[in-house]
Design a protein around this motif. Structure first.
Motif, short mmCIF file in Angstrom:
data_model
loop_
_atom_site.label_atom_id
_atom_site.label_comp_id
_atom_site.label_asym_id
_atom_site.label_seq_id
_atom_site.Cartn_x
_atom_site.Cartn_y
_atom_site.Cartn_z
N ARG A 467 0.82 -1.22 0.00
CA ARG A 467 0.00 0.00 0.00
C ARG A 467 0.85 1.26 0.00
O ARG A 467 0.48 2.26 -0.59
CB ARG A 467 -0.93 0.01 1.22
N ARG A 468 2.01 1.20 0.70
CA ARG A 468 2.85 2.39 0.83
C ARG A 468 4.31 2.02 0.58
O ARG A 468 5.14 2.05 1.49
CB ARG A 468 2.68 3.01 2.22
N PRO A 469 4.67 1.70 -0.67
CA PRO A 469 6.05 1.29 -0.96
C PRO A 469 7.07 2.40 -0.75
O PRO A 469 8.27 2.13 -0.63
CB PRO A 469 5.99 0.89 -2.44
N GLU A 470 6.59 3.66 -0.67
CA GLU A 470 7.52 4.79 -0.51
C GLU A 470 7.82 5.09 0.95
O GLU A 470 8.59 6.02 1.25
CB GLU A 470 6.92 6.04 -1.17
N SER A 471 7.25 4.33 1.90
CA SER A 471 7.44 4.60 3.33
C SER A 471 8.83 4.19 3.79
O SER A 471 9.20 3.01 3.73
CB SER A 471 6.39 3.86 4.15
N ASN A 475 10.12 0.30 5.06
CA ASN A 475 11.27 -0.30 4.36
C ASN A 475 12.41 -0.59 5.32
O ASN A 475 13.01 -1.67 5.28
CB ASN A 475 11.74 0.62 3.24
N LEU A 476 12.71 0.36 6.19
CA LEU A 476 13.82 0.16 7.12
C LEU A 476 13.50 -0.91 8.16
O LEU A 476 14.37 -1.71 8.52
CB LEU A 476 14.15 1.48 7.82
N ALA A 477 12.27 -0.94 8.64
CA ALA A 477 11.90 -1.94 9.65
C ALA A 477 12.02 -3.36 9.12
O ALA A 477 12.35 -4.28 9.87
CB ALA A 477 10.48 -1.67 10.14
N SER A 478 11.75 -3.54 7.84
CA SER A 478 11.75 -4.90 7.27
C SER A 478 13.15 -5.45 7.02
O SER A 478 13.32 -6.67 6.89
CB SER A 478 10.97 -4.91 5.96
N LEU A 479 14.18 -4.59 6.97
CA LEU A 479 15.52 -5.04 6.56
C LEU A 479 16.11 -6.07 7.51
O LEU A 479 16.66 -7.08 7.08
CB LEU A 479 16.46 -3.84 6.43
N GLY A 480 16.01 -5.80 8.83
CA GLY A 480 16.63 -6.70 9.80
C GLY A 480 16.03 -8.09 9.77
O GLY A 480 16.77 -9.09 9.80
N LEU A 481 14.71 -8.18 9.69
CA LEU A 481 14.06 -9.49 9.67
C LEU A 481 14.41 -10.24 8.39
O LEU A 481 14.67 -11.45 8.42
CB LEU A 481 12.54 -9.33 9.80
N GLN A 498 16.08 4.82 -1.33
CA GLN A 498 15.23 5.68 -2.16
C GLN A 498 14.06 6.25 -1.35
O GLN A 498 13.68 7.41 -1.52
CB GLN A 498 14.71 4.91 -3.37
N SER A 499 13.48 5.42 -0.47
CA SER A 499 12.34 5.90 0.33
C SER A 499 12.77 7.00 1.29
O SER A 499 12.00 7.92 1.59
CB SER A 499 11.70 4.73 1.09
N ILE A 500 14.02 6.92 1.77
CA ILE A 500 14.54 7.98 2.65
C ILE A 500 14.71 9.27 1.86
O ILE A 500 14.34 10.36 2.31
CB ILE A 500 15.88 7.56 3.28
N GLU A 501 15.28 9.15 0.67
CA GLU A 501 15.62 10.33 -0.12
C GLU A 501 14.42 11.00 -0.76
O GLU A 501 14.39 12.23 -0.91
CB GLU A 501 16.64 9.96 -1.20
N PHE A 540 20.03 9.67 4.71
CA PHE A 540 19.43 10.69 5.59
C PHE A 540 20.20 12.00 5.49
O PHE A 540 19.60 13.08 5.48
CB PHE A 540 19.45 10.20 7.05
N GLN A 541 21.52 11.92 5.43
CA GLN A 541 22.32 13.14 5.39
C GLN A 541 22.14 13.91 4.09
O GLN A 541 22.35 15.13 4.07
CB GLN A 541 23.81 12.79 5.58
N ARG A 542 21.73 13.23 3.03
CA ARG A 542 21.54 13.92 1.75
C ARG A 542 20.21 14.66 1.66
O ARG A 542 20.02 15.48 0.76
CB ARG A 542 21.65 12.92 0.60
#
Length: 661
Positions: A467-471, A475-481, A498-501, A540-542
């Motif tokens: 529903r929200r692929p740009e979130s 995206n970040l929460a799913s990486l560790g699992l 990309q979602s961060i930027e 994030f810094q960009r």
């Protein structure tokens, strides 16, 4: 006390009301018991209570005092609220049950105070005594049993809002008692003394519980202009007018002035760690207030709880179109309440009291858009006109309607508290109830993962990502699992970057960086590799919204320094640490860096930052410090001793960092 005593001696029927009030408080206890026994700590509970662990165990007066001065929840630190926490637990981690038990007791007491205040409001009116008791009891029952308060009562840190409400209600009760006495010339002097004492003492205690206790003069101004003037039909003399002007109107105007000052100081059209500006927040709040009123006046078995981050804010008077209608409706509601104050004083009082209660938290201050607990005190008398209407029904209908409403409220309340007693189910419920809330989804994802349901957690977050692929949060929460399950790909990392930027700005998403670095340091199965974490921080810094605030910019540098330590890049780590230390200029920052360096065996470098922290404190630098100087001096001695022991055991490596004051 003569006024209250004489009231109780009247030949009318006060006794049933007095007997039923303890039954109401007992009902509150029984309804909230499932939430007490199975409850948990949430979100803001952790930063406000985990400081208990800094003392090992708070069991001396000096440690109590240090904890009371450690508050971070507002300008005052809210020491009275912190004091009540110490009666429930004096170390961390700790059991949430005592904290929740106290919250429920306090909620019952607040219901009792609403009963008392409502009775005192109605007492001088020309109504039968039994009517006044019944109206007061019904008002208290409708408020106390409402399922809407589950998210306030069973959220430990909202003790602050509840305790502030307790002292405000106590102040209102004392003020009404005193003003009743002023109606008799023989007791007028004593009455004014009681009224002033209630205003002063109640206001101070409320503010040191939570800052919106400062609204007590505004609440009393509503009572003076509506209740005393039109319900009691009291004509004000010159002394009373001066009293009201000096002690009620002037503080109320100062609150408005403070809001104007804050708006001018920070700018109505600038972002302050929020995706919306104060101006946009001001446009949005009328819509939210009508949503609050809808939820309060039409009870339901479920509410969004702690998650309103998916609420769309207004960017203009017609964007969305409901904005202008809500503003017009709010103006109409306030205007109608003022216009009808003579004919319908209870309606006017309930409405204006409610709106007055939202003056601080529902205007321009850069807070979250909505929270249910913001209605806890403003809605205290919202049900008084409803109670009055119900009591005017014919007896046969009243005997069916009133118990029916009480039963429905009780059932809905029990459903909510039972759910709060099952934290995993509650988090999943929140995610289902708020499908567009990234925070609700991430919280449910984390709870499921912690309780051994990784597949269900991944299914939940993947559904949200469709529903929200740009979130960025999802995206970040799913990486560790995905890493622990062996399904993490380069595409996942690129999508997260990309979602961060370019995705929607989310000021809370940066909170994921620290646990991500912690997992890397602890070599957790979910941990990403150092280069992947670097790429995420660089993204994030960009982006200007994330990198512009100084606190975020330095937080990114600090985490990069910690990453470099894991890779044994001590010079690079020191470069980041020195920048963070010099720009923050805080003792606490130096101690954190010292701890990081010592944990990797860089004892000389750690000692340099410890010495710098001592120097800052001796120079009177107390920026960001939560405890008294003495506590830090003892901590310096303890830390120096530990560094000496480590140095004698492992030797003295050369210093690589050179912190500069």
């Amino acid at each position: 006390m003569n006024f209250l005593a004489s009231t109780l001696r009247e030949k009318t029927r006060p006794l049933p009301g007095l007997l039923t009030l303890p039954c109401l408080i007992l009902a509150v206890w029984l309804l909230y018991r499932p939430g007490i026994e199975g409850g948990a700590f949430f979100f803001d509970d952790i930063p406000n209570l985990s400081v208990l662990g800094n003392f090992g165990q708070v069991d001396t007066w000096r440690e109590w005092w240090a904890f009371l001065k450690s508050g971070i929840a507002g300008p005052t630190g809210r020491p009275l609220s912190l004091l009540t926490f110490l009666f429930d637990g004096n170390t961390w981690p700790t059991d949430p049950e005592p904290f929740l038990r106290t919250n429920v007791i306090l909620h019952g007491l607040n219901g009792g105070l609403i009963f008392l205040c409502t009775y005192l409001i109605l007492n001088p009116a020309s109504k039968p005594e039994c009517y006044k008791y019944q109206a007061a009891l019904l008002t208290a029952s409708l408020w106390t049993l409402h399922p809407y308060w589950a998210s306030t009562v069973l959220y430990t840190v909202q003790r602050m809002a509840m305790l502030s409400a307790f002292f405000v209600l106590l102040g209102i009760a004392g003020y009404l008692w005193g003003r009743n006495l002023t109606r008799n010339p023989a007791t007028a002097k004593r009455g004014w003394t009681i009224a002033f004492s209630a205003l002063a003492l109640g206001g101070v205690l409320a503010v040191f519980s939570k800052e919106n206790g400062a609204l007590l003069p505004l609440y009393l101004l509503v009572i003076e202009t509506i209740v005393i003037r039109h319900l009691w039909k009291e004509e004000k003399d010159a002394f009373t007018r001066r009293w009201v002007a000096l002690l009620l109107i002037a503080p109320s105007i100062s609150i408005v002035g403070y809001l104007g000052y804050r708006a001018g100081l920070h700018g109505l059209f600038e972002h302050h760690f929020r995706p919306f500006t104060p101006y946009e927040r001001l446009l949005t709040e009328p819509r939210i207030i009508f949503r609050y009123l809808h939820d309060l006046l039409i009870p339901k078995p479920g509410y969004p709880g702690l998650f309103y981050d998916n609420y769309s804010f207004s960017t203009g008077l017609t964007s969305p179109p409901q904005t202008l209608a809500a503003i017009a409706g709010l103006v109409l509601l306030a205007g109608t309440s003022i216009r009808l104050r003579r004919q319908f004083p209870l309606f006017s009082f309930a409405t204006l009291f409610y709106l007055a209660g939202h003056t601080l938290e529902s205007t321009i201050l850069p807070l979250e858009l909505a929270f249910e607990h913001r209605n806890y005190l403003p809605a205290a008398f919202l049900f008084t006109p409803i109670a009055a209407l119900l009591l005017r029904l014919p007896t046969v209908y009243r005997r069916l309607t009133v118990p029916g409403i009480i039963v429905v409220l009780s059932v809905f309340c029990y459903q909510q508290t039972s759910l709060w007693g099952k934290p995993v189910e509650l988090s999943v419920y929140w995610a289902m109830k708020n499908p567009d809330s990234d925070r609700a989804t991430v919280v449910a994802f984390s709870r499921l993962q912690q309780h051994g349901n990784p597949k269900l957690a991944l299914d939940l977050i993947n559904q949200a990502l469709t529903r929200r692929p740009e979130s960025a949060a999802l995206n970040l929460a799913s990486l560790g699992l995905k890493k622990s399950l062996g399904t993490l790909s380069e595409k996942d990392i690129r999508q997260a970057v990309q979602s961060i930027e370019s995705g929607p700005y989310d000021p809370h998403v940066t909170n994921i960086i620290e646990p991500m670095v912690n997992d890397l340091i602890d070599k957790h199965p979910d941990a990403l590799v150092a280069e992947q974490v670097r790429r995420i921080i660089a993204a994030f810094q960009r982006r200007r919204e994330y990198a512009q605030p100084k606190v975020e910019r330095l937080a990114f540098l600090y985490q990069k320094g910690r990453i470099e330590l894991t890779q044994k890049n001590i010079r690079s780590a020191c470069r980041h640490f020195n920048t963070v230390s010099s720009e923050t200029g805080r003792v606490g920052t130096d101690l954190k860096i010292m701890s990081d360096l010592a944990s990797y065996g860089y004892i000389s470098d750690a000692r340099a930052f410890l010495m710098q922290a001592k120097q800052r404190l001796s120079n009177g630098n107390r920026k960001g410090l939560r405890f008294p100087d003495e506590w830090y001096r003892k901590e310096f001695i303890r830390l120096a001793s530990e560094l000496d022991a480590a140095e004698s055991k492992h030797g003295t490596p050369p210093r690589r960092c050179s912190p500069i004051l």
